[in-house]
Structure formats: C-alpha cells, structure tokens
Design a protein around this motif. Sequence first.
Motif, mmCIF file in Angstrom:
data_model
loop_
_atom_site.group_PDB
_atom_site.id
_atom_site.type_symbol
_atom_site.label_atom_id
_atom_site.label_comp_id
_atom_site.label_asym_id
_atom_site.label_seq_id
_atom_site.Cartn_x
_atom_site.Cartn_y
_atom_site.Cartn_z
ATOM 1 N N TRP A 8 -0.996 -79.888 -18.973
ATOM 2 C CA TRP A 8 -1.103 -80.626 -17.713
ATOM 3 C C TRP A 8 -2.572 -80.852 -17.357
ATOM 4 N N VAL A 9 -3.380 -79.807 -17.534
ATOM 5 C CA VAL A 9 -4.821 -79.936 -17.265
ATOM 6 C C VAL A 9 -5.434 -80.981 -18.180
ATOM 7 N N MET A 10 -5.034 -80.951 -19.457
ATOM 8 C CA MET A 10 -5.591 -81.899 -20.422
ATOM 9 C C MET A 10 -5.162 -83.331 -20.122
ATOM 10 N N ALA A 11 -3.920 -83.500 -19.685
ATOM 11 C CA ALA A 11 -3.449 -84.845 -19.342
ATOM 12 C C ALA A 11 -4.314 -85.434 -18.227
ATOM 13 N N LEU A 12 -4.585 -84.624 -17.199
ATOM 14 C CA LEU A 12 -5.433 -85.088 -16.096
ATOM 15 C C LEU A 12 -6.865 -85.310 -16.577
ATOM 16 N N GLY A 13 -7.370 -84.361 -17.361
ATOM 17 C CA GLY A 13 -8.748 -84.461 -17.829
ATOM 18 C C GLY A 13 -8.971 -85.649 -18.743
ATOM 19 N N LEU A 14 -8.054 -85.882 -19.672
ATOM 20 C CA LEU A 14 -8.194 -87.016 -20.586
ATOM 21 C C LEU A 14 -8.078 -88.343 -19.845
ATOM 22 N N LEU A 15 -7.237 -88.372 -18.807
ATOM 23 C CA LEU A 15 -7.154 -89.561 -17.963
ATOM 24 C C LEU A 15 -8.495 -89.785 -17.260
ATOM 25 N N GLY A 16 -9.066 -88.710 -16.729
ATOM 26 C CA GLY A 16 -10.357 -88.809 -16.062
ATOM 27 C C GLY A 16 -11.447 -89.283 -17.007
ATOM 28 N N PHE A 33 -13.678 -92.700 -16.813
ATOM 29 C CA PHE A 33 -15.138 -92.644 -16.909
ATOM 30 C C PHE A 33 -15.640 -93.629 -17.956
ATOM 31 N N ARG A 34 -14.957 -93.684 -19.099
ATOM 32 C CA ARG A 34 -15.387 -94.602 -20.157
ATOM 33 C C ARG A 34 -15.144 -96.063 -19.772
ATOM 34 N N PHE A 35 -14.092 -96.325 -19.001
ATOM 35 C CA PHE A 35 -13.868 -97.687 -18.526
ATOM 36 C C PHE A 35 -14.986 -98.138 -17.588
ATOM 37 N N CYS A 36 -15.665 -97.183 -16.949
ATOM 38 C CA CYS A 36 -16.781 -97.531 -16.068
ATOM 39 C C CYS A 36 -17.934 -98.166 -16.834
ATOM 40 N N SER A 37 -17.998 -97.952 -18.146
ATOM 41 C CA SER A 37 -19.098 -98.515 -18.930
ATOM 42 C C SER A 37 -18.985 -100.037 -19.060
ATOM 43 N N PRO A 38 -17.852 -100.579 -19.580
ATOM 44 C CA PRO A 38 -17.767 -102.043 -19.632
ATOM 45 C C PRO A 38 -17.681 -102.683 -18.250
ATOM 46 N N LEU A 39 -17.109 -101.979 -17.276
ATOM 47 C CA LEU A 39 -16.932 -102.573 -15.954
ATOM 48 C C LEU A 39 -18.204 -102.524 -15.108
ATOM 49 N N PHE A 40 -18.893 -101.367 -15.126
ATOM 50 C CA PHE A 40 -20.021 -101.158 -14.216
ATOM 51 C C PHE A 40 -21.328 -100.806 -14.923
ATOM 52 N N SER A 75 -12.880 -96.481 -26.704
ATOM 53 C CA SER A 75 -12.708 -95.040 -26.542
ATOM 54 C C SER A 75 -11.821 -94.738 -25.337
ATOM 55 N N ALA A 76 -12.007 -95.500 -24.255
ATOM 56 C CA ALA A 76 -11.190 -95.295 -23.050
ATOM 57 C C ALA A 76 -9.716 -95.497 -23.351
ATOM 58 N N ILE A 77 -9.396 -96.556 -24.085
ATOM 59 C CA ILE A 77 -7.999 -96.825 -24.425
ATOM 60 C C ILE A 77 -7.433 -95.706 -25.294
ATOM 61 N N GLY A 78 -8.238 -95.256 -26.269
ATOM 62 C CA GLY A 78 -7.786 -94.162 -27.127
ATOM 63 C C GLY A 78 -7.491 -92.899 -26.338
ATOM 64 N N HIS A 79 -8.336 -92.600 -25.342
ATOM 65 C CA HIS A 79 -8.112 -91.377 -24.559
ATOM 66 C C HIS A 79 -6.976 -91.548 -23.559
ATOM 67 N N PHE A 100 -13.303 -100.403 -32.032
ATOM 68 C CA PHE A 100 -13.429 -99.103 -32.689
ATOM 69 C C PHE A 100 -14.519 -99.137 -33.751
ATOM 70 N N PHE A 101 -14.682 -100.268 -34.437
ATOM 71 C CA PHE A 101 -15.793 -100.406 -35.382
ATOM 72 C C PHE A 101 -17.130 -100.239 -34.653
ATOM 73 N N LEU A 102 -17.255 -100.913 -33.519
ATOM 74 C CA LEU A 102 -18.483 -100.817 -32.737
ATOM 75 C C LEU A 102 -18.706 -99.378 -32.251
ATOM 76 N N ALA A 103 -17.610 -98.727 -31.847
ATOM 77 C CA ALA A 103 -17.716 -97.337 -31.418
ATOM 78 C C ALA A 103 -18.144 -96.444 -32.576
ATOM 79 N N ALA A 104 -17.644 -96.734 -33.781
ATOM 80 C CA ALA A 104 -18.022 -95.949 -34.959
ATOM 81 C C ALA A 104 -19.513 -96.088 -35.250
ATOM 82 N N ILE A 105 -20.017 -97.323 -35.156
ATOM 83 C CA ILE A 105 -21.445 -97.550 -35.376
ATOM 84 C C ILE A 105 -22.265 -96.799 -34.337
ATOM 85 N N SER A 106 -21.800 -96.853 -33.088
ATOM 86 C CA SER A 106 -22.497 -96.145 -32.014
ATOM 87 C C SER A 106 -22.498 -94.640 -32.255
#
Length: 266
Positions: free
Chosen positions: A59-67, A71-78, A99-103, A149-155
Amino acid sequence: MLDKSEKFRWLVRLGYFSRAVFYTMLGFIALTNVAQISQGVDGIFEAIEGFPGGTALLWVMALGLLGYALFRFCSPLFDVENEGSDAHGWARRIGHGGSAIGHLVLAWSAYRLASADVSGAGDGAQEAAAGVLSVQLGGLVIGVLGIAFFLAAISQAKKGVSGSFMARIGAGAPEGTRVLGAIGYTARAVVFLVIGWSLVKAGFYSGDAGEVRTLGDAVTSLAGNQIVFQGVALGLLVFGLFSFILARYRIVPDLAPDGRKPRYRA
C-alpha cells in the motif's frame, strides 16, 4: 500543519523509497530466482507481499510510486528539473514522461495486489498496450512511448557516465554515492533500451501487445547472455540501494505559491 511544498517533498521522498524497494527486490530476485522474475512485475510484488507486513508495504509503495510518477510528469508539464525548452531539454523531459507512465503502471500493479484485486490477472502493461493498440492511431502512441524510453535510456547512460545526478543530491550523502549511481543508471539504461525497442516493435511494426516488455520481462530477456544478465541484475540491485540514498538526500523542489508549479529552493 504541513504546507503544500512540505507535503509535496514528503510524497516525492516516499516515491524514491518505494522505487528503492522495488529495484532492490528486482535485482535480488533476478540474481536468486529467475523463475519468479519471469513472472514479470507481479512476481516482484508477490515476493514483497510475502514479507512480514508485506501487504502494508505494498500500500505504501502504491502511494509512493504514484507520487513519483506525478513528480516525473511535472518535468514535461512544468520543467521542474530545469531542463530547458531546446531540443535537448525536451528530449530529457519527454524521457521523464515515459518514466512517469512506467511508474504509474507499477503503482497500479502494487495497488491491485495490495487490494487483492487480481481478477483477470495477467501482464497489466500488455493489457494496457492492447487497449491502446485497439484504437485509431494507438500504434503511433505506443511507438512514440517507445521512443520516449529510448530517450530515457540515453539520459540514464549519460547520467551514469557524467555523474550529473550528483547536482541533485544534497550534502551529507554517503561516500560512494557517485559510484552506486553510475552503476545503477547504466543498468537502467540497458533495461530501458529493451523496453523501448519492445514498444517500438509493437507500435510501429507488429501491432502485437505481446511484444511489450515490462521491467521484469526486459531483465529476463537478457538471460541468454549470462554475463550481461548478471551484470544488469546486479546493477539494478545497486540502483535500488542508490535510490534509498535519494529518498533521504535528493533535493526536491518547492511548490510555487499557487501550489502547482514546482521550483527549486535557492
């Protein structure tokens, strides 16, 4: 009471902690029980559920991974990580979106097992991909996600080589953090390449959701070369340990006064 920025920081740190538990287990199971890792993400979460208090941890992990995903969605958005809006910056921000979608998928898997909602149990990522592929332009969406995911791999690879991730880690982090991060990011880059290629094949070529690989599947697919397989598995275990350090020492941006756009503290 905690203000919005403080709540945001704690949610992100919980996300890093959850990621740490997941990757530590992923690497450990890959090294000790290939049969279980071949079950994909569900096999990893089932192993965690077997711990004392495992369901509560899920349960903790479900909440944490959602969080962490938010956080990662904040990168393309903001542009929370200040990557910029040039081609290089957008490539990194799109990679963060992947990465956000994967998590998000990981968070859903943890929630499903924690709530005992295993109806129609199977590979959640492949089921989701099948749903996307069934709609018009769905193949394009899956293929573009593969490119992300390719771009994420390069990063990830560049972070491992350059050590640029240390700029986001506060003072007081343990010695050896740089080495742990380099090993972990390199291993993740390999896995992200495998996942990205599976998405590109499914989206642009075969149209078969069965091609899609999750983290567990991607690691298992490397088993044909034991040197690579063992190296990546060990690297993912190290990445899990590194993520525990991030959970404590990662510099997390504040929320702006309007409570929406994050920003780094001066």
